[in-house]
Design an enzyme around this catalytic site. Structure first.
Site, PDB file in Angstrom:
ATOM      1  CG  ASP A  29      -7.870  -3.826   6.369  1.00  0.00           C
ATOM      2  OD1 ASP A  29      -6.983  -3.131   5.834  1.00  0.00           O
ATOM      3  OD2 ASP A  29      -7.915  -5.063   6.262  1.00  0.00           O
ATOM      4  CE  LYS A  56      -4.275  -1.564   0.210  1.00  0.00           C
ATOM      5  NZ  LYS A  56      -5.373  -1.109  -0.662  1.00  0.00           N
TER       6      LYS A  56
END
Length: 385
Positions: A108, A76
């Site tokens: 998350d 990410k």
């Protein structure tokens, strides 16, 4: 579930035969140069696993190991770093003052931690909303990046809504890795950031002697942002081999599989899964045209499938969390059981084919253990990246 029971059940699967002919515009060429300029940048490993090639009856299997990317345990950071860079550059170009802004997101774990890391590094503030079901260790990792964290007693969609509300001030910007009508520029920058991963794979395959590239790339899918980046990379080439692209989702949250099956973007009701970063109910609006046009097939797997795959990868020296191991689980599901021959043909695989599995996170990125997963009763829940 026993292997025999697994092989007799109907596999959640959808194939789209015209995907390899679909074309789109490429990602910007300056993304890789930006990442290369970062002090902790290095290409992540592309590890060849001959035992998996033997298991699946193909020529070579490689795993793109994202267990350490820019100092974090998941891919990410590629998207977050490029998007934050673009946000700050646009603000500077517009003549905005240089006082810190607050970068707001819902997560998350992996995306939010990456945004918080970039904010802290660049002297900005971060506010991260986490939905119900996020492991306390994941929350603590975000707090350790000096971010303000708000825990939401609800779904990922609710966390996104609250994050968007919090970002509706002049000194805040929403940095979300899913798009919807009216909010698409920043998610687009995040997708562009993921293109570096694909460029590395091309170089690494060539170094490994796989000069024709991959015949299949398997991608874990939540809202579809990474898949959008992979489709963009491989479907923007004017010539040369176009690999098959396989998306893999949890059976608890198969929003892309359902959308492809119905040929329109739909939302699904999700339930709890150890593949927390893939637990998404709605495809990203900017990803959908690429997924619809460029994915050859989609498959959904169980938590047990993913846990087995993670164990297998660990035994082979690859650290992979449930989301990362989903691609091995998806390949295994596609190439075994009832209908396997038809699925192998749909993916264009033969005995000399090269396959790349994207393992998007290490075990440190997702603290959910197999024990945690087996103890849960799959109550309704929606989480995301």
């Amino acid at each position: 579930m026993s292997d025999n029971a697994s092989s007799s059940r109907l596999l959640p699967w959808c194939a789209r035969p015209d995907a390899r002919a679909w074309r789109c515009e490429p990602a910007p060429s300056d993304v890789r140069a930006f990442h290369s300029s970062l002090p902790d940048y290095a290409p992540t490993p592309l590890t060849e696993l001959p035992s998996l090639a033997a298991e699946f009856g193909v020529g070579r299997v490689f795993v793109k190991d994202e267990s350490c990317r820019l100092g974090l345990p998941a891919f990410k950071a590629l998207g977050a770093s490029w998007a934050v860079h673009r946000i700050l550059a646009e603000r500077a170009a517009s003549g905005a003052d240089h006082s810190p802004i607050t970068l707001v997101t819902a997560t998350d774990g992996n995306h939010g931690r990456a945004v918080a890391r970039m904010a802290h590094r660049l002297g900005q503030d971060a506010h991260v909303f986490v939905p119900q079901g996020v492991h306390p260790q994941a929350v603590a990792a975000i707090v350790a990046e000096q971010a303000e964290v708000t825990e939401v007693p609800g779904s990922y969609d609710e966390a996104v809504r609250l994050a968007a509300e919090a970002a509706a001030t002049p000194d805040a910007v929403l940095v979300q890795d899913t798009a919807w009508p009216g909010y698409e520029q920043i998610p687009g920058w995040i997708v562009e950031g993921y293109s570096t991963l694909c460029a590395e794979i091309d170089e690494q395959l060539a170094t490994a002697g796989a000069v024709e590239g991959a015949e299949l790339v398997a991608i874990p899918v939540g809202v579809g942002s990474l898949a959008q980046a992979v489709v963009t990379h491989y479907r923007s080439r004017p010539s040369g081999q176009a690999p098959a692209l396989l998306s893999v989702e949890p059976e608890a949250a198969p929003c892309v599989l359902e959308s492809l099956t119905l040929d329109e973007p739909v939302s699904v009701t999700t339930s709890e899964t150890a593949m927390a970063g893939l637990n998404c109910g709605t495809p990203s609006s900017i990803a959908w045209p690429h997924l619809r046009g460029g994915l050859d097939a989609a498959v959904a797997v169980t938590d047990a499938d993913s846990a087995r795959a993670a164990t297998d990868l660990a035994a082979l020296g690859v650290s992979s969390g449930p989301c990362g191991a989903a691609t091995l689980a998806g390949l295994r599901a596609a190439l075994t059981g009832n209908g396997a021959d038809e699925r192998r043909t749909a993916l264009g695989l033969g005995p000399s084919s090269a396959v790349v599995l994207l393992s998007t996170e290490g075990t440190a990125a997702n603290p959910h253990s197999t024990t945690d997963h087996l103890a849960n009763d799959h109550s309704p829940l929606a989480t995301d990246h």
